[in-house]
Design a protein around this motif. Structure first.
Motif, PDB file in Angstrom:
ATOM      1  N   MET A 104       0.567  -1.191  -0.045  1.00 37.24           N
ATOM      2  CA  MET A 104       0.205  -0.159  -0.056  1.00 37.24           C
ATOM      3  C   MET A 104       0.902   0.667   0.102  1.00 37.24           C
ATOM      4  O   MET A 104       0.755   1.478   0.738  1.00 37.24           O
ATOM      5  N   ASN A 105       2.065   0.862  -0.954  1.00 28.48           N
ATOM      6  CA  ASN A 105       3.151   2.572  -0.703  1.00 28.48           C
ATOM      7  C   ASN A 105       2.085   3.337  -1.177  1.00 28.48           C
ATOM      8  O   ASN A 105       1.423   3.528  -2.731  1.00 28.48           O
ATOM      9  N   GLY A 106       2.167   5.228  -1.122  1.00 28.58           N
ATOM     10  CA  GLY A 106       1.719   6.089  -2.185  1.00 28.58           C
ATOM     11  C   GLY A 106       0.669   6.581  -2.027  1.00 28.58           C
ATOM     12  O   GLY A 106      -1.412   5.510  -1.227  1.00 28.58           O
ATOM     13  N   ARG A 107      -0.188   7.093  -1.411  1.00 28.78           N
ATOM     14  CA  ARG A 107      -1.846   7.472  -0.691  1.00 28.78           C
ATOM     15  C   ARG A 107      -2.808   7.534  -1.905  1.00 28.78           C
ATOM     16  O   ARG A 107      -3.838   7.282  -1.723  1.00 28.78           O
ATOM     17  N   ARG A 111       0.896   3.264  -6.535  1.00 31.95           N
ATOM     18  CA  ARG A 111       1.768   2.349  -6.024  1.00 31.95           C
ATOM     19  C   ARG A 111       1.514   0.855  -5.254  1.00 31.95           C
ATOM     20  O   ARG A 111       2.254   0.393  -5.392  1.00 31.95           O
ATOM     21  N   ARG A 112      -0.104   0.935  -6.258  1.00 29.24           N
ATOM     22  CA  ARG A 112      -0.501  -0.298  -4.993  1.00 29.24           C
ATOM     23  C   ARG A 112       0.077  -1.559  -6.105  1.00 29.24           C
ATOM     24  O   ARG A 112       0.390  -1.077  -7.075  1.00 29.24           O
ATOM     25  N   ARG A 113       0.196  -2.795  -4.978  1.00 27.66           N
ATOM     26  CA  ARG A 113       0.246  -3.389  -5.939  1.00 27.66           C
ATOM     27  C   ARG A 113       0.300  -5.028  -5.630  1.00 27.66           C
ATOM     28  O   ARG A 113       0.780  -4.851  -3.486  1.00 27.66           O
ATOM     29  N   THR A 114       0.420  -6.418  -5.522  1.00 30.19           N
ATOM     30  CA  THR A 114      -0.376  -7.455  -5.181  1.00 30.19           C
ATOM     31  C   THR A 114       0.177  -8.644  -5.591  1.00 30.19           C
ATOM     32  O   THR A 114       0.492  -8.825  -7.024  1.00 30.19           O
ATOM     33  N   GLU A 115       1.508  -9.200  -4.805  1.00 28.73           N
ATOM     34  CA  GLU A 115       2.272 -10.296  -5.047  1.00 28.73           C
ATOM     35  C   GLU A 115       1.635 -11.520  -4.877  1.00 28.73           C
ATOM     36  O   GLU A 115       1.340 -11.532  -3.454  1.00 28.73           O
ATOM     37  N   ALA A 116       1.057 -12.643  -5.797  1.00 22.49           N
ATOM     38  CA  ALA A 116       0.268 -14.043  -4.607  1.00 22.49           C
ATOM     39  C   ALA A 116       1.224 -15.231  -5.125  1.00 22.49           C
ATOM     40  O   ALA A 116       1.801 -14.990  -6.305  1.00 22.49           O
ATOM     41  N   TYR A 117       2.106 -16.343  -4.462  1.00 20.06           N
ATOM     42  CA  TYR A 117       2.653 -17.335  -5.062  1.00 20.06           C
ATOM     43  C   TYR A 117       2.238 -18.710  -4.732  1.00 20.06           C
ATOM     44  O   TYR A 117       1.485 -18.367  -3.186  1.00 20.06           O
ATOM     45  N   LEU A 118       2.627 -19.320  -4.840  1.00 23.63           N
ATOM     46  CA  LEU A 118       1.745 -20.676  -4.718  1.00 23.63           C
ATOM     47  C   LEU A 118       2.863 -21.406  -4.735  1.00 23.63           C
ATOM     48  O   LEU A 118       4.145 -22.265  -5.733  1.00 23.63           O
ATOM     49  N   LEU A 119       3.482 -22.190  -3.861  1.00 21.99           N
ATOM     50  CA  LEU A 119       4.532 -23.202  -3.582  1.00 21.99           C
ATOM     51  C   LEU A 119       4.151 -25.173  -2.939  1.00 21.99           C
ATOM     52  O   LEU A 119       2.634 -24.789  -2.338  1.00 21.99           O
ATOM     53  N   THR A 120       4.655 -25.671  -3.646  1.00 22.70           N
ATOM     54  CA  THR A 120       4.526 -27.092  -3.251  1.00 22.70           C
ATOM     55  C   THR A 120       5.392 -27.681  -2.513  1.00 22.70           C
ATOM     56  O   THR A 120       6.929 -27.087  -2.819  1.00 22.70           O
ATOM     57  N   LEU A 121       4.926 -28.705  -1.533  1.00 21.80           N
ATOM     58  CA  LEU A 121       6.233 -29.275  -0.649  1.00 21.80           C
ATOM     59  C   LEU A 121       6.560 -30.589  -1.652  1.00 21.80           C
ATOM     60  O   LEU A 121       5.476 -31.823  -1.571  1.00 21.80           O
ATOM     61  N   ASP A 122       7.543 -31.021  -2.075  1.00 25.08           N
ATOM     62  CA  ASP A 122       8.050 -32.122  -2.188  1.00 25.08           C
ATOM     63  C   ASP A 122       8.713 -33.232  -2.123  1.00 25.08           C
ATOM     64  O   ASP A 122       8.469 -33.196  -1.012  1.00 25.08           O
TER      65      ASP A 122
END
Length: 830
Positions: A104-107, A111-122
């Protein structure tokens, strides 16, 4: 899908409810094998926030304004510059980890940004990005994350309809026909049929595009056919126009030749008259030459006369300039004399100011000295008055203090007198008597009180003497402010008089310069020649012999030029008259209008012939174009027939593919599959109702509805038979509480159908305050239904939120947010 642990950082619901920026829940430890897990806490504690994040989908269903993309935004639910959701979960025997970072950078939100990661356990215990068979890898982008989650857990709509009951969730009974078909198609695993239908639809769209192009081509061919027919009508009769144009061209040629013959005869007559015209031209040229020669000579003489006139004017100008300069010099000197005389008019005043200036300066000095002395007196008066006021205040304070000391001495005397009247005086108990002790204390204090009174009286008398002396000094100098005001006024007036004298005295040097300048100006004026008298005439100004001689010479030159002009004009008139007589004696030239008319006739018939030639060529071109157009129309007919055949073939193919699309869509094979699944779903719902609420209600799912004409059409309705009243009605006509448990049985029946018939299993169920409208007895049945669903579907557990403490107590494990908030509050205080 089964959540194992959850960590939330920066979510508003957690901060507002628990006062924490970060919350971590070890769900596997907190559940500890429990089937029903309650999330408990007061209103606003953050229960729904926790529940909404127990799944890997990028939404919080109870906060979503609407279903689908755009209905939810994490930015409205977080409060830190960088926020995070970290969920460990298991599905189909594999462990996954979802990491969502919301910045949530900037009023302004730029500069809003969303990152999403999906990891799997081998199998080696290493976390790696999740990858799909089609090559999609979870690389931090929201789009790839959503695709990976849906590929693993199924569509979000199916998940939130069957196993996740969010707060305020839309009931299945309110779904429209198209919506329920799409949902049930996904539940029944009709993806392959739907994919075939989508491919067929894509083929149909391409055929439609091709058909539109073919129809456009056909319309263009029809327009071209119409144009060709219009051209053919325009060029009809071209052969007849060729013959007519050829005859018109021959007639115009004959008329042009006759006009040329007439023109040649007139030109022969004109050649005979050329010799006469040559003589006429010669005489006219001589006449023009004589006139030109006379004009040149006259022009030269007039130029000489003009130059003499200009010399005379220049002479008059020099004389006038000399006179004007003398008069200007005289006027300048006279004006300077008058100015100096006006300046010298103040000479006596300036001299007097010079004599009075020292006295005025001394007066100013004395006035200022007196004013400074009076100012010191006024300041001393102010200080004495302040001292009088201070002594008065101090005297009043001493009088008050003396009064208090007198009162205190009187009180001590009264207490001292009690020592003789106390009954216990001299008795064994006198040591315990309070009055006797007080009297003895007063006896000890009485001498100091009298001493204080005498001391205060002495200070008061001293202050009174000092105050009297100051008041007498103030009365002697009370008129100092008035004297100061008068002294200041006198000082200002003396200073103004001194300033005026100084300004006048400074003009002494100016007076001396003015006296010297006046003498010099009067001498210059006396040296000037006397001014001319205007009444004596203009010649009085010429006072030099050279100017008079120059004037006489110019006048004589002008007279000689005038005589030569008169003689030349007479000679020119005689020569011009002789030439005019010779020109008039020559014979008249032939009529030029006849020759011009003949030439005009030749040009007119030439134009007619040219137009006939153009008309003939145009008619020939039209005849050739008509022949080519006939061949073009035959070729166009063949092309149009071929295009019509292609269009008919594409239309037939399009109809076949559209029929195939309908068969593969919601109203085709999918509708038949839904019709087959309806009894199974109804059976599951009725099993749950029977196991939990008894045999009162029986549910039937209808996918076909009868119209007013008695025909069957596609639709969706949930019919409920009430064994107590014997009524059969739609679920939408039931009460709110009845709809709650029937709708919940429907949702859980859908989840059971998924697990039993499609192979899509979820190990965990979720429900958020879905028991609100139920009465206490129905709520207990509601809990029994939950356990029955877990048993029938083989689910590991259900997380639920309820505002009823009795239902929370019936859970196998409780995640108590109130206790967490109290623990955090205690640790903060410590």
């Amino acid at each position: 899908m089964q959540p194992l642990s959850l960590r939330l950082r920066g979510f508003r619901g957690i901060r507002d409810g628990l006062g924490l920026d970060e919350l971590t829940l070890d769900l596997e430890r907190l559940a500890d094998g429990a089937a029903l897990v309650a999330i408990a806490g007061a209103n606003g504690r953050g229960k729904s926030t926790v529940m909404d994040n127990l799944h890997p989908y990028l939404t919080m269903p109870s906060r979503a304004a609407q279903a689908g993309p755009g209905g939810f935004s994490y930015y409205d639910q977080v409060c830190l510059p960088e926020n995070e959701k970290d969920l460990h979960w298991a599905h189909a025997g594999r462990c996954y980890r979802s990491q969502v970072v919301i910045r949530m950078n900037g009023r302004t939100g730029s500069r809003r940004r969303t990152e999403a990661y999906l990891l799997t356990l081998d199998d080696a215990g290493t976390w790696s990005p999740a990858a799909l068979p089609d090559g999609t890898v979870s690389d931090g982008k929201v789009e790839t994350y959503a695709r990976c989650v849906e590929a693993i857990c199924g569509p979000a709509d199916t998940f939130f309809t069957s196993v996740f009951s969010a707060q305020g969730k839309r009931q299945l009974s309110t779904y429209r026909n198209g919506e329920i078909k799409a949902l049930l198609a996904d539940l029944l695993g009709q993806e392959d049929i739907r994919a075939l239908g989508q491919k067929a639809g894509e083929t149909a769209r391409q055929l439609k595009a091709a058909l539109a192009a073919l129809r456009a081509e056909g319309a263009a061919l029809d327009a071209e056919r119409q144009r060709l027919e219009d051209d053919a009508r325009r060029w009809q009769g071209a052969e007849e126009r060729v013959k007519t144009a050829q005859a018109s061209r021959q007639a115009a040629h004959e008329q042009r030749e006759a006009a040329r013959t007439h023109e040649a005869s007139l030109m022969a007559l004109q050649e005979q008259a050329k010799a006469v015209e040559s003589r006429r031209a010669q005489l006219v040229e001589e006449l023009a030459g004589a006139r030109a020669e006379g004009d040149r000579t006259l022009q030269d003489l007039r130029t000489q006369d003009r130059e003499a006139t200009e010399q005379l004017a220049r002479l008059d100008g020099r004389v006038a300039q000399r006179v004007a300069q003398a008069m200007a010099q005289r006027e300048r000197l006279e004006a300077r004399i008058r100015s100096l005389q006006r300046a010298l008019a103040d000479e006596a005043v300036v001299a007097r100011a010079g004599r009075r200036l020292p006295l005025a300066t001394e007066v100013v000095r004395r006035r200022e000295a007196r004013m400074l002395a009076l100012r010191d007196a006024v300041q001393d008066l102010a200080r004495r008055r302040d001292a009088v006021a201070g002594l008065g205040q101090r005297l009043a304070s001493l009088e008050r203090e003396a009064g208090q000391a007198a009162l205190q001495a009187e009180d001590l005397s009264r207490r001292l007198a009690l020592s003789n009247r106390v009954p216990c005086s001299g008795m064994p108990m006198q040591g315990q008597c309070t009055l006797l002790s007080d009297a003895r204390e007063a006896a000890a204090l009485a001498p100091s009180a009298q001493q204080r009174i005498r001391q205060l009286a002495a200070e008061r008398d001293s202050l009174r003497l000092e105050l009297q002396a100051l008041q007498e000094a103030v009365s002697l100098n009370v008129g100092a402010p008035k004297s100061l005001s008068r002294a200041e006024w006198q000082s200002r007036r003396a200073l103004a008089r001194q300033t005026a004298y100084a300004a006048l005295a400074a003009r002494g040097a100016e007076m001396g310069q003015a006296r010297a300048g006046l003498v010099e100006a009067e001498d210059e004026l006396a040296a000037l020649p006397p001014a001319p008298d205007p009444s004596a005439g203009a010649d009085i100004a010429i006072d030099t012999n050279s100017e008079a001689a120059e004037r006489q010479q110019i006048i004589a030159s002008r007279m000689r030029v005038a005589e030569r002009v008169s003689l030349l004009e007479a000679q020119a008139q005689v020569a011009i008259q002789r030439l005019r007589t010779a020109i008039d004696a020559l014979p008249s030239p032939p009529d030029a209008a006849r020759l011009a008319h003949a030439r005009a006739q030749v040009e007119r018939w030439q134009g007619v012939l040219d137009e006939a030639e153009r008309s003939h060529l145009a008619a020939v071109r039209d005849a050739q174009a008509l022949a080519a157009l006939s061949a073009q129309m035959e070729e166009h007919g063949r092309r149009r027939d071929a295009a019509a055949a292609r269009t008919a073939r594409v239309e037939q193919e399009l109809a076949n593919w559209l029929l195939f699309v309908r068969c593969m869509g919601n109203d085709g094979l999918i509708a038949l599959a839904i019709d087959d699944a309806g009894p199974t779903l109804s059976g599951l719902v009725n099993d749950l109702l029977l196991a939990c609420y008894g045999p009162r209600f029986t549910v039937a799912i209808e996918t076909l509805q009868e119209t007013a004409k008695g025909e069957q059409r596609e639709g969706f309705d949930i019919r409920v038979y009430d064994a107590e009243s014997g009524e059969d009605k739609s679920v939408t006509a039931m009460s709110g509480g009845e709809r709650v448990w029937i709708n919940e049985c429907l949702v859980r029946a859908v989840a059971l159908y998924l697990a039993q018939n499609t192979g899509r299993r979820y190990d965990t169920l979720f429900s958020d305050e879905t028991d609100g409208p139920l009465d206490p007895e129905r709520k207990r049945m509601f809990m029994a239904m939950k356990r029955r669903v877990l048993e029938l579907g083989g689910y590991a557990r259900e997380f639920f939120v309820s505002q009823t403490p009795e239902l929370t107590a019936m859970a196998d494990a409780v995640i108590d947010l109130d206790a967490m908030a109290a623990l955090h509050s205690t640790s903060s205080v410590e």
